[in-house]
Structure formats: structure tokens, C-alpha cells
Write a protein that holds these residues in place. Structure first.
Motif, PDB file in Angstrom:
ATOM      1  N   ALA A 166    -101.508 -45.132   1.492  1.00 24.94           N
ATOM      2  CA  ALA A 166    -102.549 -44.117   1.712  1.00 24.94           C
ATOM      3  C   ALA A 166    -103.943 -44.569   1.292  1.00 24.94           C
ATOM      4  N   MET A 167    -104.132 -45.879   1.057  1.00 24.51           N
ATOM      5  CA  MET A 167    -105.466 -46.394   0.760  1.00 24.51           C
ATOM      6  C   MET A 167    -106.140 -46.967   2.010  1.00 24.51           C
ATOM      7  N   GLY A 168    -105.406 -46.973   3.125  1.00 26.25           N
ATOM      8  CA  GLY A 168    -105.933 -47.555   4.354  1.00 26.25           C
ATOM      9  C   GLY A 168    -105.614 -49.031   4.493  1.00 26.25           C
ATOM     10  N   CYS A 169    -105.188 -49.691   3.401  1.00 26.13           N
ATOM     11  CA  CYS A 169    -104.949 -51.140   3.430  1.00 26.13           C
ATOM     12  C   CYS A 169    -103.813 -51.510   4.379  1.00 26.13           C
ATOM     13  N   ILE A 170    -102.686 -50.835   4.233  1.00 25.34           N
ATOM     14  CA  ILE A 170    -101.508 -51.164   5.029  1.00 25.34           C
ATOM     15  C   ILE A 170    -101.760 -50.894   6.504  1.00 25.34           C
TER      16      ILE A 170
END
Length: 452
Positions: free
Chosen positions: A229-233
Motif C-alpha cells: 500500500a505504499m505504491g512501490c509494489i
């Protein structure tokens, strides 16, 4: 059809980059002290169960959204939702990653300072002297900001060189180096007198210490450790090819992430038990407790102690850098694509903005007395809002979005690579995403506010 987009050049590079985004200070710093506070090996077993039931399904969900959208996190959610309000879940992911980049860079900068301090022999002395050293440094108006700027601009240099020439190339160098350093320090720690007590604590379960709080802590750690949910994945998955097996990739990333966390425990627990230090001493473990542990454990071999200290903080810095690279890329891809800017310009906007955020967060820790919101420093506000509100809300909504809003055929096509993979566990995956993951995340979120 998805627009032509940069992609990782090899499977190894893809796994190392994605794993690097997940492996960070949470593995080397937070996981050991959480384990120490929650009964050792029993916590690890529960944690692994949470990774399987919560972490991997959530990661696959973000992989599916990212690869299908083939764009930055905001646009990926927008494409899959047909422009509906669900697109703001993607925007929340971008915002979360952006804000975390700013304050995470502050702690990452502390790691660089401790490399310098190890080289210069500044971490020697009694426990009071070590604590005073950290307090003096953290509240300085200049030095923490200097190191924050340094690590952000190192990250910037990697990002502007693109996916294959920057992120993938750096990951192939940084991740193996991280593993080598970690293994060497594990051997040194496990050879200390009395280290077997720490190894036993880490590997021998004591279920008498398990409470409902242990399960909630394990759930929370699995969620945060995997950078969900940090956008990284989602952003990294947008660079995956159509041949990438998303389920296998998620399992491989989770294995690397968990392996690093357990190895970190094999550094800290044997060393801590060797000198009689409480392994659950909390967030101060890395910057105050461990220098004292290294000083005492290697008191008869000061040169070895100096080397171990230098290697440990180098390890921390590498873990922090790999995470910062993935966090930075979330915002860089957003600005460059949504504002139609070059990668270099988009990266510069992110670097400058997060440097400013980092500077104010650093100053709030004692250099000035007006950067407070209520009784919380600005640093603590960023940590609380992102970690305890944005991450669980984003993860919860992503599960609902993929499990209930996206047509099942679309999800299955991505999961099975359009029928080229057997997808034997697709039904299990969908059940977990629809029911287990949302309820677990909701439980974590409500418990932290004492609702349950």
C-alpha cells in the motif's frame, strides 16, 4: 492494449529490485525488537503464517493492478476502475509513498552518520556516553539534515538512470552486498560467548508468551515489512513483462524479505544475550543499545568490534537505500507521467520536495520547538498518518477493489498469464483477498485505536 513501457531486463533483476523495495529498516531494525517483545520464535512462526495469509495475497493484488495498468500507481487504478472513484486509492498510494520518502530519509541518514561514527571510533564509551551521542546528533540542526540530503541525492542518481540502467543495475549490486554483509555479521555474532542463548530464543518457540496482541503485532509487521500500500509494489509491477509469474514472484520476494529479517535476528539476539541486554528494548535498539552491545561483546577484540559495527551500519544503510529507491520511483513515475515531464525532471521534483520534508521532520526532533502538531513532533505525525492510517486504509481498499470490483475474469487472466499458467491456487487467492485480508487489516486498524 498497454502502451509500450520500460521493463526489467531479467528475472533476477526484477526479483532483486522488488525484494529491495520490501527489504528495509523494518527488517533489520523493527523485526528483531518486535520479535524480542513478543516471545521470540513463537512470534516468527505466527509472522510467517501472516505473510502467507495476508502479505502474499496483498502483494499479488498490487502486482495484478500494476502490470495490468502498465503505468504509475494512480493511473493504474484509474485504468482498472474506468476512471471511477477507485482511482483515488492509487493516488493515496502515491501520496503515502511520497510522505514516507521524506521522513524515512531522515532515519536512513542516521545510518550514514553511524557509518562515519564507526569509522572514526565515536561509538565507544559507557552506555550513557552512547545515548548522549545519539541524542546530541539527532537534535542537531545541521548534521542529520546533511545526511538526509546525501542519501536522497544518492537515490536520485539511481532513479534518473531509469529502470534497467538505474534501479535494476543498483539492485544487482546492493542486494548481494547486503546479503554478504549480513552473513558475515551473523557468523561473528553467533561465535560470541553465550550466543547460543540468543539462537535458542530466536529458534525455540515459547507459546506461553503468545497473546492476542502477539497475533496483531505479527499481522502488522507482515503488512508493513512487505511495503504493501505504499505504491512501490504496484509501480514496480508496471515494469513486469506479460511472462512474469506474479504468484511465484510474490512468494520469492516474501521469502527474501523474511530470510533477511530472520538473519537480522541472528545478528542481534546472540549479541544481546551474550552481554545480557534485553532484546526487546524497542526502537532505540539500533542506535543506542547495539553500539553498547558491540562495545561490550567485543571488548577483548576492539578491532573486530570496530569492523562489526562498521559492517552493521553499512548493512542498515544499504537496506534503507533499496527501500528509498522504490519509494522514490513511486512519485517519480507519477510526476513524469501525469505532468508529461522527463524522468530527470520528475525525479528532481521528488528529490527537492522530499528533502524539504525531511529537513523539517529532522528539525522537529529537537533542533526547534515549534514543529509540533498537538503533542506530536512533525516526524511523529508523518509516521503516524502514513503507517497507522494511510497504509492499512490503502491495503484494505485495494483488497476490496480487486476482490469485489474488478471482474473475476480479468483478475484470473493476470493471475494465470492469460491461461498459460495452471493457476491452481487462484480460488484460494481470491478467497483470501475477498475475506481474510480485508478482515485482518481492519482488525489491525481498529485495534490500534482501541476499538477492539
Amino acid at each position: 492494449m498497454a502502451e509500450e513501457r520500460a521493463s526489467f531486463g531479467s528475472k533476477l533483476g526484477m526479483i532483486l529490485a522488488t525484494a529491495g523495495g520490501a527489504v528495509g529498516l523494518g527488517n533489520v531494525w523493527r523485526f528483531p525488537y518486535m520479535t524480542g517483545q513478543n516471545g521470540g520464535a513463537a512470534f516468527i512462526l505466527i509472522y510467517i503464517g501472516c505473510v502467507l495469509l495476508l502479505g502474499i495475497p496483498c502483494m499479488i493484488s498490487e502486482f495484478i493492478i500494476g502490470r495490468h495498468g502498465a503505468s504509475n500507481t494512480f493511473r493504474a487504478y484509474s485504468k482498472m476502475s474506468g476512471g471511477k472513484a477507485w482511482k483515488y486509492v492509487g493516488l493515496l498510494g502515491v501520496l503515502t509513498g511520497f510522505l514516507i520518502t521524506g521522513y524515512y530519509a531522515v532515519v536512513s541518514g542516521w545510518c550514514l552518520q553511524y557509518i562515519y561514527a564507526s569509522v572514526m571510533g565515536e561509538l565507544h564509551g559507557d552506555p550513557t556516553a552512547v545515548k548522549t551521542y545519539f541524542d546530541t546528533f539527532a537534535t542537531s540542526p545541521v548534521r542529520p539534515i546533511f545526511w538526509t540530503v546525501v542519501i536522497l541525492w544518492v537515490t536520485h542518481f539511481v532513479i534518473i538512470h531509469g529502470i534497467r540502467g538505474g534501479i535494476e543495475k543498483a539492485s544487482k549490486l546492493l542486494m548481494p552486498t547486503l546479503f554478504v554483509l549480513l552473513l558475515v555479521i551473523v557468523v561473528a555474532a553467533c561465535l560470541l560467548p553465550g550466543a547460543e542463548k540468543g539462537i535458542s530464543f530466536l529458534l525455540k518457540p515459547d507459546f506461553s508468551k503468545v497473546t492476542h496482541q502477539t497475533f496483531l503485532n505479527a499481522l502488522g509487521q507482515s503488512f508493513y515489512s512487505l511495503s504493501i500500500a505504499m505504491g512501490c509494489i504496484c509501480t514496480y509491477a508496471s515494469y513486469y513483462t506479460r511472462q512474469t509469474n506474479l504468484a511465484n514472484s510474490a512468494i520469492q520476494v516474501a521469502l527474501v524479505d523474511t530470510f533477511v529479517a530472520i538473519l537480522a535476528g541472528l545478528v542481534i539476539f546472540p549479541a544481546a544475550f551474550s552481554v545480557g541486554v534485553n532484546p526487546g528494548s524497542g526502537p532505540s535498539l539500533v542506535f543506542i543499545t547495539l553500539p553498547n552491545v558491540f562495545n561490550e561483546a567485543f571488548s577483548g577484540m576492539p578491532v573486530i568490534g570496530w569492523i562489526v559495527s562498521l559492517m552493521f551500519y553499512s548493512l542498515l544503510s544499504l537496506a534503507a537505500l533499496t527501500s528509498l529507491i522504490s519509494l522514490h520511483e513511486v512519485s517519480t513515475s507519477f510526476f513524469s507521467e501525469e505532468l508529461h515531464l522527463s524522468r530527470k525532471t520528475g525525479a528532481t521534483i521528488v528529490t527537492v520536495a522530499t528533502t524539504i520534508i525531511g529537513a523539517f521532520c529532522s528539525l522537529s526532533l529537537g533542533a526547534v520547538n515549534w514543529l509540533y502538531v498537538g503533542d506530536k513532533t512533525l516526524f511523529d505525525v508523518f509516521d503516524f498518518v502514513t503507517g497507522q492510517i494511510f497504509l492499512p486504509v490503502g491495503g484494505f481498499l485495494t483488497c476490496i477493489f480487486l476482490g469485489w470490483f474488478i471482474p473475476k475474469t480479468v483478475v484470473k487472466d493476470e493471475f494465470t498469464n492469460w491461461g498459460t499458467l495452471r493457476g491452481r491456487f487462484f480460488g484460494v487467492f481470491l478467497f483470501l483477498v475477498r475475506f481474510v485480508c480485508p478482515l485482518a487489516i481492519l482488525g489491525i486498524f481498529l485495534h490500534q485505536f482501541n476499538v477492539i
